[in-house]
Structure formats: C-alpha cells, structure tokens
Design an enzyme around this catalytic site. Structure first.
Site, PDB file in Angstrom:
ATOM      1  N   GLU A 117       0.839  -1.210   0.000  1.00 18.53           N
ATOM      2  CA  GLU A 117       0.000   0.000   0.000  1.00 18.53           C
ATOM      3  C   GLU A 117       0.869   1.253   0.000  1.00 18.53           C
ATOM      4  O   GLU A 117       1.854   1.309   0.747  1.00 18.53           O
ATOM      5  CB  GLU A 117      -0.834   0.060   1.290  1.00 18.53           C
ATOM      6  CG  GLU A 117      -1.855  -1.015   1.439  1.00 18.53           C
ATOM      7  CD  GLU A 117      -2.455  -0.973   2.849  1.00 18.53           C
ATOM      8  OE1 GLU A 117      -2.172  -1.884   3.636  1.00 18.53           O
ATOM      9  OE2 GLU A 117      -3.176   0.003   3.159  1.00 18.53           O
ATOM     10  N   LYS A 119       2.297   4.636   1.150  1.00 14.79           N
ATOM     11  CA  LYS A 119       2.282   5.257   2.477  1.00 14.79           C
ATOM     12  C   LYS A 119       2.027   6.751   2.276  1.00 14.79           C
ATOM     13  O   LYS A 119       2.893   7.491   1.823  1.00 14.79           O
ATOM     14  CB  LYS A 119       3.630   5.022   3.180  1.00 14.79           C
ATOM     15  CG  LYS A 119       3.611   5.432   4.623  1.00 14.79           C
ATOM     16  CD  LYS A 119       4.817   4.863   5.358  1.00 14.79           C
ATOM     17  CE  LYS A 119       4.773   5.184   6.834  1.00 14.79           C
ATOM     18  NZ  LYS A 119       4.750   6.618   7.117  1.00 14.79           N
ATOM     19  N   ASP A 121       1.540  10.603   2.863  1.00 13.55           N
ATOM     20  CA  ASP A 121       2.247  11.524   3.745  1.00 13.55           C
ATOM     21  C   ASP A 121       1.225  12.394   4.455  1.00 13.55           C
ATOM     22  O   ASP A 121       0.907  13.503   4.016  1.00 13.55           O
ATOM     23  CB  ASP A 121       3.210  12.373   2.898  1.00 13.55           C
ATOM     24  CG  ASP A 121       4.410  12.779   3.710  1.00 13.55           C
ATOM     25  OD1 ASP A 121       4.469  12.424   4.899  1.00 13.55           O
ATOM     26  OD2 ASP A 121       5.290  13.449   3.144  1.00 13.55           O
ATOM     27  N   TYR A 229      -6.583   2.393   6.292  1.00 17.86           N
ATOM     28  CA  TYR A 229      -5.599   1.340   6.045  1.00 17.86           C
ATOM     29  C   TYR A 229      -5.687   0.157   6.993  1.00 17.86           C
ATOM     30  O   TYR A 229      -4.965  -0.816   6.826  1.00 17.86           O
ATOM     31  CB  TYR A 229      -4.172   1.885   5.960  1.00 17.86           C
ATOM     32  CG  TYR A 229      -3.607   2.516   7.216  1.00 17.86           C
ATOM     33  CD1 TYR A 229      -3.383   1.776   8.374  1.00 17.86           C
ATOM     34  CD2 TYR A 229      -3.253   3.860   7.211  1.00 17.86           C
ATOM     35  CE1 TYR A 229      -2.853   2.360   9.506  1.00 17.86           C
ATOM     36  CE2 TYR A 229      -2.718   4.448   8.344  1.00 17.86           C
ATOM     37  CZ  TYR A 229      -2.525   3.694   9.492  1.00 17.86           C
ATOM     38  OH  TYR A 229      -1.989   4.276  10.607  1.00 17.86           O
ATOM     39  N   LYS A 318      11.002   3.240   2.422  1.00 20.92           N
ATOM     40  CA  LYS A 318      10.884   4.686   2.200  1.00 20.92           C
ATOM     41  C   LYS A 318      11.317   5.096   0.796  1.00 20.92           C
ATOM     42  O   LYS A 318      12.191   4.477   0.198  1.00 20.92           O
ATOM     43  CB  LYS A 318      11.748   5.436   3.225  1.00 20.92           C
ATOM     44  CG  LYS A 318      11.416   5.107   4.655  1.00 20.92           C
ATOM     45  CD  LYS A 318      10.065   5.624   5.054  1.00 20.92           C
ATOM     46  CE  LYS A 318      10.187   7.061   5.470  1.00 20.92           C
ATOM     47  NZ  LYS A 318       9.117   7.517   6.335  1.00 20.92           N
ATOM     48  N   CYS A 412      20.045  45.567 -15.123  1.00 15.51           N
ATOM     49  CA  CYS A 412      19.919  44.190 -15.593  1.00 15.51           C
ATOM     50  C   CYS A 412      21.301  43.526 -15.565  1.00 15.51           C
ATOM     51  O   CYS A 412      22.268  44.103 -16.083  1.00 15.51           O
ATOM     52  CB  CYS A 412      19.361  44.200 -17.021  1.00 15.51           C
ATOM     53  SG  CYS A 412      19.442  42.585 -17.816  1.00 15.51           S
ATOM     54  N   CYS A 415      22.288  43.080 -19.551  1.00 16.11           N
ATOM     55  CA  CYS A 415      22.518  44.175 -20.510  1.00 16.11           C
ATOM     56  C   CYS A 415      22.699  45.533 -19.830  1.00 16.11           C
ATOM     57  O   CYS A 415      22.855  46.546 -20.497  1.00 16.11           O
ATOM     58  CB  CYS A 415      21.378  44.238 -21.514  1.00 16.11           C
ATOM     59  SG  CYS A 415      19.849  44.858 -20.796  1.00 16.11           S
ATOM     60  N   CYS A 430      13.505  43.926 -16.723  1.00 16.72           N
ATOM     61  CA  CYS A 430      14.591  44.633 -17.390  1.00 16.72           C
ATOM     62  C   CYS A 430      13.950  45.482 -18.479  1.00 16.72           C
ATOM     63  O   CYS A 430      13.089  45.001 -19.223  1.00 16.72           O
ATOM     64  CB  CYS A 430      15.562  43.618 -17.998  1.00 16.72           C
ATOM     65  SG  CYS A 430      16.551  44.301 -19.340  1.00 16.72           S
ATOM     66  N   CYS A 436      18.406  43.477 -24.868  1.00  8.62           N
ATOM     67  CA  CYS A 436      18.963  42.605 -23.823  1.00  8.62           C
ATOM     68  C   CYS A 436      19.172  41.195 -24.378  1.00  8.62           C
ATOM     69  O   CYS A 436      18.217  40.544 -24.799  1.00  8.62           O
ATOM     70  CB  CYS A 436      18.009  42.573 -22.641  1.00  8.62           C
ATOM     71  SG  CYS A 436      18.519  41.434 -21.349  1.00  8.62           S
TER      72      CYS A 436
HETATM   73  O1  I6G Z   1       1.561   4.839   9.655  1.00 12.58           O
HETATM   74  C1  I6G Z   1       1.055   3.967   8.794  1.00 12.58           C
HETATM   75  C2  I6G Z   1       0.808   4.317   7.503  1.00 12.58           C
HETATM   76  C3  I6G Z   1       0.280   3.411   6.610  1.00 12.58           C
HETATM   77  C4  I6G Z   1       0.780   2.659   9.254  1.00 12.58           C
HETATM   78  C5  I6G Z   1       0.241   1.730   8.342  1.00 12.58           C
HETATM   79  C6  I6G Z   1      -0.004   2.117   7.013  1.00 12.58           C
HETATM   80  O2  I6G Z   1      -0.517   1.215   6.184  1.00 12.58           O
HETATM   81  C7  I6G Z   1      -0.726   1.597   4.839  1.00 12.58           C
HETATM   82  N1  I6G Z   1      -0.025   0.481   8.764  1.00 12.58           N
HETATM   83  C8  I6G Z   1       0.221   0.142  10.021  1.00 12.58           C
HETATM   84  C9  I6G Z   1      -0.064  -1.248  10.459  1.00 12.58           C
HETATM   85  C10 I6G Z   1       0.747   1.057  10.932  1.00 12.58           C
HETATM   86  N2  I6G Z   1       1.015   2.313  10.549  1.00 12.58           N
HETATM   87  C11 I6G Z   1       1.036   0.689  12.335  1.00 12.58           C
END
Ligand code: I6G
Length: 677
Positions: A117, A119, A121, A229, A318, A412, A415, A430, A436
C-alpha cells in the site's frame, strides 16, 4: 415548537440518505451521481426542514458535519489498542532482510503473500464507530494516548459519519491517514501567501495544521481527505482471514481505500511494486513517502506478533525525501523573455526528491521578503513531483552573523539596462527589451519551441552560441543563416548544420495563429493566438487594432489588449516583423487557411456506430476540415453522418430535410479531401 409530521420525518430521512449517498459517490468514489445544482437543492431542503423542526436532526445528518457550536477539545484519549509505528527499510537489502525474518519466524521457505500500500504523507487517525455511527476520532499521539479530534474529523467529507451496508458491527475501529491532496495544498498556500500569511512547508504540515484547529469551521474549509488502512474489531472472530479482505470490508462501509493497493508474493514482487509505485509517485494526486508491505494472512500476522512498538508483519520502505536542508550560497537574477527578473537561489548541492539540486526559484522579491531569505541562510528545499525546486522555509535559528539581505539590482545583470518595477506588480523587469541578450535568447527559444514554429534542433545550446557570437540578434536573422556560418562553430558538423538550416527553412510558412503565438507577446498563449487569428484574419489587422477592437476577441481583456498594443507599438518589434517578411517568412492569413478548411462555418453531427473509425477519429477529421461537430440535430445542421443502428438523430435529420451520409459516403467524402479513414 411545531412537531414534525410523519411525512416530514420520512422526507428528512430520505434526504439524509440521498445526500449521504451523493457525498459517498463524490468524495469516496470520485464519481458524482448528480450535478452540483441538484445536490445543493437537496441539501438546502434538508437544512430548511431541520431548521423548522430541530428535533428531527440526527447526529449523522450530513448537515451536521460542522456542528454549530462544537469545538475540538483535544482531550486525552487512551487507545484501546495501541497505535504502533512501522519499522522502516531504506534499501532493497533491508526489505529482503525483513522478508527473510518473516519466513524464518514462520519456519517456511514458501513465498509470503504481502499487501503493498502507498504510504500517504499525512497523519494517522483512529475512528471509532458504535452501531455504525462515528463516535470518536483521535490522533495517534505517542501511540498509547492521542487527542480527541472528533469535531474536526467530522468535517472531512470522505469520512463516513455513519457506516454503509448491512453487516455493520456493534463496535469497530478504523484507522487511516488524513492527508491534503497536492492541488488543495497549492491552492491553500496560494490563498495564504496572497493574504501575506505564513504558508505551509508541505501537504503533511498543512494537514496537521488543519486538524489542530480549535474551530471545526476552519478545518471544514481545508481540503482534507481520509484513506483507511486498517480495521480492528472488538469481536476478532468477525474479522476476515486476510488484511486484503478486511480493507474490502472497510471500503463497503463507505471509506476510501487506496486504489494503488495490490498483492505481491515474495520479496522480488514487493521490490517490483516499490519500483512501479516510485515511477508513479510524481503523477499521483497526493504525496506519498514510501510503500508499506503487510503480511496478508491475519493468522500469520498473529503468529508473528510485535517487537517493542512495531508489528513484525509489516514494514515501510521509504522513498527519497522531498525536503532537505541546505544553504543559500548566493542569489542571482535571471531575465526571461518578457524581461521578468527572477531571483534564483544558488544552493549548496543537496540530494532531494531523487536528484541533486543546486538551484531553486525564489519567484520574486515579495517572496524573498515573505520568507525572509538571506544569503548564507540554512533553508528547507523541496522538490516534489516534477515541480521545480522551491525554498519553502528559512531556519532563522541557524542564520550566520554575516548573512546578507537580498537586494533587487538597479541594472539588468545581462545588458545593464534599468530594472523597473511597475507599482502594483510583483514582478520586476529589465527595460532593455530586445536589446537585452537574455530577452533575445528567450524570444528565440520561444519562437523555435515545439508549440510555436517547432524548429527542430534549435535548442538552448545553439541559441546561446548564435546570440553570443552575434550571428543572430532577432528571430529574423535565423533565416539569413548559411550552412557555412554554422560549420565553423564548435561541435557543429556538416550534417547537423545542414539539418538545422533545413529545419529553419521548413518554418517559413506557419499558419497565422502559430506565428502570433511565436511572437511571444505577453500573456498571449495558444488559445488567445487562435482567437486573434480567427477574429482578425491577418496580422496587419491585429497590429492596427486599437485596444477596444482587441477586447472584442473572446478572452482578451484590458490587460492582454494593452500587452498586444504595446508589442505592436514598439518600433523594434515592427522592424523584426518586416525583417521576417523580407527574409521570406510568409505566414498564412486566415483566408488562405480557410481554403484548406472547406467545412468552415458548417455544423456536422455524428450518430450511430462507425465500423472503420471511432467517433473521436471522425470528429477530429471533420474538425481538421473546419467543421464544428455538435451533439444534436437542428435545422442549422449541415450534415449528419449516420453509422449502424442510428436512432432518433437520423429520424430528426430526415424529418428536417438535413443532408445525411452513411459511413461509406463519409469515407468517400473524406477521400476527396485526401483524408484516409
Ligand atoms: O503509519 C502507517 C501508515 C500506513 C501505518 C500503516 C499504514 O498502512 C498503509 N499500517 C500500520 C499497520 C501502521 N502504521 C502501524
């Protein structure tokens, strides 16, 4: 207070269900079921009923997402099941080690099935539902205790206030990530910057800041989304056998789950999923910082258990960070085609967003002041997706004593003409115009670009050489170049010199709108160039039109009209246009183009199924001949092309006496214009 009649109660229930369903289709499935106007009518009707009969309001009513007097309390909440963190893998080897550990513990040599899956942000949240109704939402906090953010979470449209479906358990906890999609983040930051307020460094920060608001009315205005999730049930026997099925269940309850999610067996397949997601990263509408692999079987997950604060059955691999710290070593000013002077930070090279970055735009002096960026400062540099690197924050605590304030130069840097800043405009320019060299180079680059006259091979390197050696001062000089002028230049062989001369030659007869676009008039993009060409027909007519006449063209307002007028009023621009003519450049006026567009002014309709081409192809062919293609038949229709099983449109065309062609007649007609099916 009047009591609501059974009819009113039933209508209110019906409206709640309808609106909840439309919300689900719009925010979770991204597939609106009704137009906005219809949704608004239903919503208003429910609001009016609830205002008239307050006792019919239910906590899961879609009108109650933002409670009138509710405040987010941020009270401490103890998680019934701790919200653990994930171990990280920073390399393929670390991912392989993880897979090996899983197999060793399970005493197996078979491939393990994982769910992969993205992750997101954002921020992890826990949502509790009792009898299907959202009763409590909390942040992760330290994993054991979080903060109650129920009132804020309720404002997020993709969070169901009430679970859908029939098999809703008595008690369930759904966990997921609250995040801010890229476009919402950019719009929010723009809004904040326009008001001179502090902007957010990244979408994660913006999501966190939005959830931390005391007033849910503020959170409600922030473009937040939620993606589930995991699921935990008080009665574990109700859980399915796999994590994958658990997520399908969560989806059926009305949550968004990540569409990029997939299964993979063994470490190699996981690493392939990593690579594929990494390739997609920049094009996703939200930011991700990695990929999470989870053992799919819940029985195996139980066998594996936990170590300290993290599950042994999951790991996050990551992606390269999109923000890093570096130092502004200098600020230089670049001059663009329209003379815009842009400050660019020269940075201590830093690896960010997967590449080494040594320059970042600072946009304009207002932005430098807003950031309070100085030479010598340590800054956050961000490179997300394909966006050019940006300085998003200054770490003032690390400012050295000798940090230098950035000043806009008076002259500038290319020029030495004066730099001017018109009152009310953020951009400094400019004043050198085509005197120029920087502006000259940019003007030539634009003229030769793919969307303009498409002179193949005339890239930045050649433009720099040709302008610096004074072989080319204006675009007109391109047409005076001889092969011999080029062959003497470094790394220019006979063949490439010949190719470049040929490419320049091929650009001598552009259609009018492309030529107008190629001139590089401020704020005249392709659409405006096309509108000008079709309205005026000739370049002479455009260059003689006053601002009022120019404003009669669609999309041309007073500012663009002013730019067009001042372009043609500059003697050096007129001289360049005359020099282009003298050098043999002959743009086609619209009348000439019209000869190639025999269906100009006609409206055609396509109906039924065509066997030799798609509808889109047929439409494109008709449009290339100048016809407009409409969806319905009227007296004004010029011709109807009727494929197999044509229905009411054909009947209507016949009843109105409109010309009809079958597919073969249409193909023959196209052939007379040298167009193949
Ligand atoms: O912090 C997390 C982001 C995404 C997660 C996570 C996740 O699954 C897509 N899954 C678990 C089991 C945990 N933190 C603990």
């Amino acid at each position: 207070m009047t009591k609501a009649s059974p009819d009113v109660i039933s209508r209110a229930g019906e409206l709640r269900d309808l609106i909840t369903e439309h919300n689900y289709q719009y925010y979770v499935l991204d597939d609106p079921g009704v137009p906005d106007a219809e949704y608004d009518r239903l919503f208003r009707e429910l609001q009016e009923l609830e205002a008239q009969y307050p006792d019919i309001v239910t906590p899961d009513s879609p009108t109650r997402r933002v409670g009138a007097s509710a405040e987010t309390t941020f009270e401490e909440v103890v998680h019934r099941i701790p919200m653990l963190s994930l171990d990280n893998a920073f390399s393929d080897e670390e991912l392989r080690d993880f897979d090996r550990r899983v197999k060793d513990r399970l005493k197996t040599t078979d491939d393990i099935e994982y769910v992969c899956e993205p992750k997101l942000d954002g921020l992890a949240v826990s949502l509790h539902y009792e009898s299907g109704i959202l009763t409590r939402a909390a942040t992760r906090g330290d994993g054991y205790t979080g903060e109650d953010i129920t009132a804020n979470i309720r404002t997020i449209p993709s969070v169901p206030l009430k679970l859908r479906g029939t098999n809703v358990p008595e008690l369930v906890e759904v966990r997921g990530e609250v995040y801010m999609p890229r476009d919402g983040f950019e719009a929010l930051n723009k809004r904040l910057a326009d008001r001179g307020e502090k902007t957010f460094v990244n979408p994660r920060n913006a999501a966190a800041g939005s959830l931390r608001q005391k007033k849910p009315t503020v959170t409600a205005r922030r473009p937040l989304e939620m993606c589930a999730y995991s699921v935990a049930l008080e009665d574990e026997s109700l859980l399915p056998a796999t994590h994958w099925e658990g997520l399908q269940q969560v989806k059926d309850w009305g949550f968004r789950i990540n569409p990029e999610m997939r299964k993979a067996s063994g470490a190699d397949a996981c690493l392939q999923a990593y690579d594929e997601l990494m390739d997609k990263r920049a094009s996703l509408p939200y930011e991700i910082d990695g990929i999470v692999f989870k053992v799919n079987s819940l029985a195996l997950q139980r066998q594996l258990g936990f170590v300290s604060r993290a599950p042994r059955w999951a790991i996050a691999q990551k992606f390269p960070a999109q923000e890093e710290l570096t130092v502004i070593e200098d600020v230089e000013f670049q001059v663009g085609r329209t003379g815009a002077v842009t400050p660019v930070a020269r940075l201590k090279p830093v690896f960010v967003g997967g590449v080494t970055v040594s320059n970042a735009t600072l946009h304009n002096m207002d932005e430098i002041r807003r950031l309070d960026a100085r030479i010598g400062d340590t800054v956050f540099v961000r490179r997300a997706g394909d966006v050019i690197p940006q300085v998003v924050k200054v770490v003032t605590e690390r400012r050295p004593e000798n940090a230098r304030v950035v000043e806009l130069p008076d002259a500038c840097p290319v020029c030495q003409s004066d730099i001017v800043q018109i009152e009310g405009e953020v951009v400094a320019r400019c004043s050198g115009g085509l005197f120029c060299p920087a502006q000259r180079k940019e003007a030539i680059r634009h003229y030769a670009s793919r969307k303009a006259l498409d002179i193949e091979g005339l890239g930045d390197k050649w433009i720099d050489i040709l302008v610096d050696r004074e072989l080319v001062n204006t675009v007109a000089d391109l047409y005076l170049l001889k092969k011999a002028d080029l062959t003497g230049l470094e790394r220019m062989g006979e063949k490439s010199a010949g190719n470049l001369i040929d490419a320049i030659d091929r650009s001598r007869n552009p259609v009018l709108w492309k030529f107008i676009y190629a001139l590089g008039i401020r704020e005249v993009g392709e659409a405006t160039a096309k509108a000008l060409a079709s309205h005026f027909g000739t370049l002479e007519a455009i260059s003689e039109a006053d601002e009022e006449a120019l404003q009669s063209v669609p999309d041309v307002g007073p500012i663009v009209a002013g730019h067009i007028r001042s372009f043609f009023d500059q003697p050096h621009n007129q001289e360049t246009i005359q020099a282009l003519k003298a050098a043999g450049v002959q743009w086609q006026s619209e009348e000439i183009t019209a000869a190639e567009k025999p269906l100009k002014g006609e409206t055609w309709v396509l109906t039924g199924t065509l066997s030799d081409m798609t509808r889109d192809d047929a439409k494109a062919k008709l449009e290339s001949l100048g016809a407009k293609v409409a969806g319905s038949v009227s007296k004004k229709t010029s011709c109807v092309v009727a494929g197999e099983a044509a229905g009411s449109k054909l009947t209507k065309a016949e009843s109105l006496g409109v010309q009809v062609m079958d597919e073969q007649a249409f193909i023959d007609f196209l052939a007379t214009h040298n167009i193949e099916p």
